[in-house]
Design a protein around this motif. Structure first.
Motif, PDB file in Angstrom:
ATOM      1  N   GLN A  10      23.116  27.755  -2.690  1.00 12.51           N
ATOM      2  CA  GLN A  10      23.898  26.608  -3.145  1.00 12.51           C
ATOM      3  C   GLN A  10      23.388  25.266  -2.640  1.00 12.51           C
ATOM      4  OE1 GLN A  10      27.624  28.040  -1.432  1.00 12.51           O
ATOM      5  NE2 GLN A  10      27.839  26.079  -0.422  1.00 12.51           N
ATOM      6  N   ARG A  52       7.721  26.420  -9.914  1.00 11.29           N
ATOM      7  CA  ARG A  52       6.798  26.054 -10.989  1.00 11.29           C
ATOM      8  C   ARG A  52       5.373  26.514 -10.691  1.00 11.29           C
ATOM      9  NH1 ARG A  52       9.867  21.636 -10.399  1.00 11.29           N
ATOM     10  NH2 ARG A  52       8.572  20.168  -9.258  1.00 11.29           N
ATOM     11  N   ASN A  84      13.191  17.102   1.639  1.00  8.52           N
ATOM     12  CA  ASN A  84      14.162  16.329   0.865  1.00  8.52           C
ATOM     13  C   ASN A  84      15.326  15.980   1.772  1.00  8.52           C
ATOM     14  OD1 ASN A  84      13.269  16.813  -2.167  1.00  8.52           O
ATOM     15  ND2 ASN A  84      13.037  18.748  -1.076  1.00  8.52           N
ATOM     16  N   LYS A  90      23.030  14.107  -3.124  1.00  8.22           N
ATOM     17  CA  LYS A  90      21.873  13.562  -3.843  1.00  8.22           C
ATOM     18  C   LYS A  90      20.620  13.570  -2.973  1.00  8.22           C
ATOM     19  CE  LYS A  90      24.205   9.805  -6.069  1.00  8.22           C
ATOM     20  NZ  LYS A  90      25.521  10.294  -5.861  1.00  8.22           N
TER      21      LYS A  90
HETATM   22  N1  CTP Z   1      18.909  20.445  -3.223  1.00  8.29           N
HETATM   23  C1  CTP Z   1      19.975  20.974  -2.498  1.00  8.29           C
HETATM   24  N2  CTP Z   1      21.149  20.288  -2.407  1.00  8.29           N
HETATM   25  C2  CTP Z   1      21.306  19.114  -3.023  1.00  8.29           C
HETATM   26  C3  CTP Z   1      20.248  18.550  -3.771  1.00  8.29           C
HETATM   27  C4  CTP Z   1      19.033  19.255  -3.858  1.00  8.29           C
HETATM   28  O1  CTP Z   1      19.849  22.051  -1.917  1.00  8.29           O
HETATM   29  N3  CTP Z   1      22.488  18.502  -2.926  1.00  8.29           N
HETATM   30  C5  CTP Z   1      17.621  21.174  -3.269  1.00  8.29           C
HETATM   31  C6  CTP Z   1      17.226  21.639  -4.645  1.00  8.29           C
HETATM   32  O2  CTP Z   1      17.785  22.923  -4.888  1.00  8.29           O
HETATM   33  C7  CTP Z   1      15.712  21.713  -4.518  1.00  8.29           C
HETATM   34  C8  CTP Z   1      15.392  20.586  -3.538  1.00  8.29           C
HETATM   35  O3  CTP Z   1      16.613  20.289  -2.860  1.00  8.29           O
HETATM   36  O4  CTP Z   1      15.310  22.935  -3.927  1.00  8.29           O
HETATM   37  C9  CTP Z   1      14.864  19.338  -4.212  1.00  8.29           C
HETATM   38  O5  CTP Z   1      15.788  18.917  -5.181  1.00  8.29           O
HETATM   39  P1  CTP Z   1      15.321  18.146  -6.492  1.00  8.29           P
HETATM   40  O6  CTP Z   1      14.437  17.007  -6.103  1.00  8.29           O
HETATM   41  O7  CTP Z   1      16.531  17.838  -7.294  1.00  8.29           O
HETATM   42  O8  CTP Z   1      14.529  19.316  -7.241  1.00  8.29           O
HETATM   43  P2  CTP Z   1      13.104  19.278  -7.950  1.00  8.29           P
HETATM   44  O9  CTP Z   1      13.014  18.076  -8.819  1.00  8.29           O
HETATM   45  O10 CTP Z   1      12.888  20.619  -8.563  1.00  8.29           O
HETATM   46  O11 CTP Z   1      12.153  19.088  -6.699  1.00  8.29           O
HETATM   47  P3  CTP Z   1      10.530  19.142  -6.642  1.00  8.29           P
HETATM   48  O12 CTP Z   1      10.030  18.237  -7.703  1.00  8.29           O
HETATM   49  O13 CTP Z   1      10.236  18.642  -5.246  1.00  8.29           O
HETATM   50  O14 CTP Z   1      10.149  20.580  -6.831  1.00  8.29           O
END
Ligand code: CTP
Ligand code: ZN
Length: 155
Positions: A10, A52, A84, A90
């Protein structure tokens, strides 16, 4: 793969997501971050999940932020990782980890005769010889160390 058959880890509210960790290295990342036993915040680990680019591990830690030294260590065990920063669900910051050019005080030399292993007051130091594959050279004895050895010798 049908979406409803996929169990996803999650999302988190605040904290860090270390994504794109090479498969099998998630537990090393946890070790670097001293996550053993109850640290008082939620930690999720996903290992060998689809991405990916193939397969990856992911580590999510709520209410935790990383220090520069921890990021340098993570770069050594997971050079492909992205960190991240999550605030209020966000992604507010995303960056690739980077292996520093000089690796100071975070890896132990594997050469038992190296001066850094002789109880001298010296900080182990390495230069990066190659990034892919990762190879580093001891400044003192010139021993080369490659990825798996580096991972096992993080201080
Ligand atoms: N994530 C999370 N909780 C959040 C927001 C994001 O656990 N509130 C996780 C997402 O599941 C993902 C990672 O943080 O594994 C990065 O999120 P995001 O940038 O939205 O995903 P992608 O665009 O797929 O990232 P990337 O391009 O780096 O692969
Ligand atoms: Zn050495």
């Amino acid at each position: 793969m049908e979406e409803e058959k996929t169990l996803k880890v999650q999302k988190i509210k605040n904290g860090i997501v270390i994504d794109h960790i090479p498969c099998g290295r998630a537990l090393k990342v946890l070790k670097i971050l001293n996550i053993e036993g109850d640290i008082g915040s939620a930690v999720s680990i996903a290992m060998h999940v689809r991405s990916r680019y193939g397969w990856k591990d992911i580590v999510k830690i709520e209410d935790r932020f990383l220090e520069e030294k921890e990021l340098d260590k993570i770069a050594l065990v997971a050079p492909t990782a992205t960190v991240n920063i999550i605030k209020d669900y966000k992604v507010v910051k995303k960056h690739r980890v980077e292996v520093p050019d000089r690796i100071v005080g975070i890896v132990r030399c594997t050469n038992p005769r190296c001066i850094t292993n002789q109880n001298e007051p010296l900080t182990p130091e390495f230069y990066v010889i190659s990034r892919d594959p990762l190879i580093i050279k001891c400044k003192y004895c010139e021993r080369d160390m490659e990825s798996d050895e580096i991972v096992e010798n993080i201080i």
